[in-house]
Design an enzyme around this catalytic site. Structure first.
Site, short mmCIF file in Angstrom:
data_model
loop_
_atom_site.label_atom_id
_atom_site.label_comp_id
_atom_site.label_asym_id
_atom_site.label_seq_id
_atom_site.Cartn_x
_atom_site.Cartn_y
_atom_site.Cartn_z
N GLU A 330 62.12 32.31 35.52
CA GLU A 330 63.59 31.58 35.97
C GLU A 330 64.58 32.43 36.44
O GLU A 330 65.42 31.93 37.08
CB GLU A 330 64.14 30.94 34.64
CG GLU A 330 63.60 29.82 33.84
CD GLU A 330 62.21 30.33 32.91
OE1 GLU A 330 61.89 31.54 32.91
OE2 GLU A 330 62.19 29.50 31.84
N LYS A 437 52.86 36.75 24.48
CA LYS A 437 52.44 37.12 25.61
C LYS A 437 51.25 38.24 25.75
O LYS A 437 51.56 39.15 25.20
CB LYS A 437 53.74 37.67 26.42
CG LYS A 437 53.53 37.60 27.90
CD LYS A 437 54.85 37.77 28.77
CE LYS A 437 54.85 37.10 30.19
NZ LYS A 437 55.68 37.54 30.82
N TRP A 442 51.07 33.60 29.06
CA TRP A 442 51.69 32.98 27.67
C TRP A 442 50.52 32.38 26.86
O TRP A 442 49.81 31.66 27.66
CB TRP A 442 52.83 31.98 27.97
CG TRP A 442 53.82 32.61 28.73
CD1 TRP A 442 54.24 32.46 29.84
CD2 TRP A 442 55.05 33.52 27.89
NE1 TRP A 442 55.45 33.18 30.16
CE2 TRP A 442 55.88 33.77 29.02
CE3 TRP A 442 54.92 33.91 26.59
CZ2 TRP A 442 57.03 34.46 28.64
CZ3 TRP A 442 56.29 34.80 26.23
CH2 TRP A 442 57.10 34.94 27.31
P1 AMP Z 1 57.51 34.78 32.49
O1 AMP Z 1 58.37 33.86 32.89
O2 AMP Z 1 56.30 34.25 32.25
O3 AMP Z 1 57.67 35.90 33.83
O4 AMP Z 1 58.09 35.68 31.21
C1 AMP Z 1 59.35 36.12 31.23
C2 AMP Z 1 59.53 36.87 29.62
O5 AMP Z 1 58.41 37.89 29.63
C3 AMP Z 1 60.84 37.45 29.49
O6 AMP Z 1 61.84 36.20 28.72
C4 AMP Z 1 60.40 38.39 28.26
O7 AMP Z 1 60.25 37.48 27.01
C5 AMP Z 1 59.18 38.73 28.59
N1 AMP Z 1 59.22 39.91 29.36
C6 AMP Z 1 59.24 40.28 30.74
N2 AMP Z 1 59.63 41.54 31.17
C7 AMP Z 1 59.76 42.26 30.13
C8 AMP Z 1 60.09 43.58 29.76
N3 AMP Z 1 60.33 44.53 30.65
N4 AMP Z 1 60.15 43.83 28.40
C9 AMP Z 1 59.88 42.83 27.38
N5 AMP Z 1 59.72 41.56 27.70
C10 AMP Z 1 59.56 41.20 28.89
#
Ligand code: AMP
Length: 552
Positions: A330, A437, A442
């Site tokens: 997003e 994750k 996911w």
């Molecule tokens: P996505 O939309 O599949 O890319 O997932 C996004 C989510 O991944 C975020 O809202 C976080 O919960 C997790 N996420 C992404 N980057 C990080 C990071 N550097 N550290 C911790 N969680 C992360």
């Protein structure tokens, strides 16, 4: 108002990227790894000509402004051509995540109304089974010479380009607010949700990736794109490379540490982007084999929290700086980046900073909202839900209002919990959303729970994330059994095996007497997570280590 007298109407569209590839960086190259270990190389200049042909071919297929065109592909040359051509003809590039479940994939293809899907020949076996459930797709265009299998209505990519013929293409004018790309995220509850990027949002985001305190892509760089092009536009690296003239090195489907290490040694990328799992694999591989990672100066890592030790090991053993980024589908996805000041040396405070998710990129604004709905101070201690806003942050989901609660008067509620320090750097501490994750993708805890609870011996099931060195997180399933039942962890796995993807199968169960509940009767997973952290979660059994459930 005294209006400024600048060319404010100059549109921020992908046409500009294509023009830059053609005129400013014709010699930059796209290198794609092939199955026999050799590479295919095409310059940006040649790529732009192929994009022109592809644009004409899309017109010949009846693709027009606003139409959705799917891709089911790895990171390779052709996928990059589609990245450029589809938005430049005014259509919408819909990158399909090949790792989604069958039902999720058919759901998103039908929800997006994809007219045509471009598929890598190596991925035909995955897609052909689902094609009958995609009646709206007029054509499946196979890329590569491999078998088209049972795919119906097939065409061949190279034939289309051949038929389209050479020569310049007259691209239609595109409004910068027009949709350019669509990517569904399953990191929410319910059906996957579509994030619909505009030309403007992609242009602004990819310009930001070039900044020194972000990816710092430049004309002097070669970027190894490991992060999938089907996941949040590969973090904007292909678009940024088109702007900056960065060479692109594409591993296609060869993502094992051995292939990546060989590719790094041969092609000498200076930058790489990937999730922590792949970096951890590479590090382990490098411990046991002679590898040459010396070309890598700057590695972008994110998608899950990046372990501090992983960053230290890379730096101390290989002189590779792994910097952490945070974001979501997003948020395009780059929203924060952690590149602390190097000049002060590498003391503990420096590593503390590196281990944080970092500062918001310019144009991204962040706030933390506490349980009382009030803003939380940036004191480095107090935590709240991260909310973000900015020109490349989603305002709502595509044709789906079931996720509207994530958008709060111009702010996106991320579902991540964090503290901000007084210097404006963010540290994620927890996650409010009920998902896991694993290796960058996911797992829906709710779906997994439903499948476990479908077993007649199970009364309740609550799935939580267990920290894992390799995969970042793995599902741990807490179950309450019917009185007198004695199904084992392995028995539950056998029950789940035909119902969920293999990588969703829990590694561990906890047989508990009752799932803790909140005051309104919902599963209180905070309690389970705390017990897991404090090592007081009862009844834990690793899969494959016991034939019967413990009695506790
Ligand atoms: P996505 O939309 O599949 O890319 O997932 C996004 C989510 O991944 C975020 O809202 C976080 O919960 C997790 N996420 C992404 N980057 C990080 C990071 N550097 N550290 C911790 N969680 C992360």
């Amino acid at each position: 108002m005294l209006e400024g007298l600048m060319q404010d109407d100059f549109p921020l569209t992908l046409h500009h990227m294509l023009r830059r590839m053609r005129s400013c960086h014709p010699g930059a190259e796209v290198v794609t790894l092939t199955p026999d270990g050799s590479t295919e190389r095409v310059t940006f200049g040649e790529t732009a000509e192929r994009v022109d042909r592809l644009a004409r071919a899309l017109g010949n297929l009846g693709i027009g402004p606003g139409d959705r065109v799917g891709t089911f592909a790895w990171n390779n040359q052709r996928h990059f051509e589609l990245y450029m051509a589809i938005p430049c003809v005014g259509a919408v590039l819909h990158t399909l995540n090949i790792r989604l479940f069958a039902e999720q994939l058919t759901y998103i293809v039908n929800h997006a109304n994809d007219e045509v899907i471009f598929v890598d020949d190596s991925l035909v076996p995955l897609l052909e089974k689902l094609a009958p459930q995609m009646p709206g797709v007029r054509h499946f265009v196979v890329m590569g010479d491999g078998d088209a299998g049972d795919l119906p209505r097939t065409l061949r990519y190279e034939d289309l380009l051949e038929q389209a013929g050479p020569g310049a293409f007259d691209y239609p004018a595109v409004d910068e607010r027009q949709a350019a790309a669509l990517c569904y995220t399953s990191g929410t509850t319910g059906n996957p949700k579509g994030v619909l990027y505009s030309h403007r949002s992609i242009c602004l985001h990819s310009t930001a990736t070039l900044m020194t305190d972000a990816l710092a892509l430049s004309r002097r760089d070669r970027a190894l794109v490991v992060v999938p092009m089907f996941h949040a536009n590969a973090w904007g690296i292909p678009h940024g490379a088109a702007l900056a003239g960065t060479d692109l090195i594409m591993p296609d489907r060869f993502l094992q540490a051995e292939s990546l290490a060989a590719l790094i040694a041969a092609e000498r990328p200076t930058i790489v982007g990937c999730v922590p799992t792949i970096f951890a694999d590479l590090l382990r591989y490098a411990e046991q084999h002679p590898v040459d990672l010396s070309s890598l100066k700057n590695a972008a890592c994110g998608g899950s929290a990046v372990p501090r030790q992983l960053m230290k090991d890379f730096q101390e053993r290989h002189d590779v700086r792994v910097f952490q980024a945070w974001g979501m589908t997003e948020t395009s996805p780059m929203a924060t980046y952690s590149r602390p000041d190097e000049s002060r040396g590498h003391d503990d405070a420096y590593w503390d900073d590196r281990a944080k998710q970092g500062r918001p990129l310019p144009w991204v604004e962040l706030r933390l909202i506490g349980d009382d709905e009030e803003e939380v101070d940036w004191d480095g201690q107090s935590t709240g839900e991260v909310q973000v806003r900015g020109p490349w942050i989603a305002a709502r989901y595509f044709n789906d209002d079931s996720g509207d609660e994530k958008f709060d008067k111009g702010w996106l509620r991320t579902g991540d919990i964090a503290a901000m320090d007084p210097q404006g750097s963010m540290q994620i501490t927890d996650r409010a959303k009920d998902v896991i994750k694993s290796g960058g993708e996911w797992i829906s805890s709710v779906e997994l729970e439903n499948e476990v609870m479908a077993h007649p011996d199970v009364v309740e099931a609550a799935v939580i994330a267990k920290p894992d060195e390799r995969w970042a997180e793995r599902p741990l399933c807490c179950v309450v059994l019917r009185e007198g039942a004695d199904i084992s962890a392995d028995g539950l796995i056998e029950h789940l095996r035909p119902r969920v993807a293999k990588w969703w199968l829990p590694d561990e169960f906890a047989f508990i007497a009752e799932v803790p509940k909140t005051s309104v009767g919902k599963f209180d997973k905070k309690v389970l997570r705390r017990q897991l952290g404090e090592e007081t979660l009862p009844g834990r059994v690793m899969v494959g280590t016991s034939s019967a459930a413990p009695s506790s």
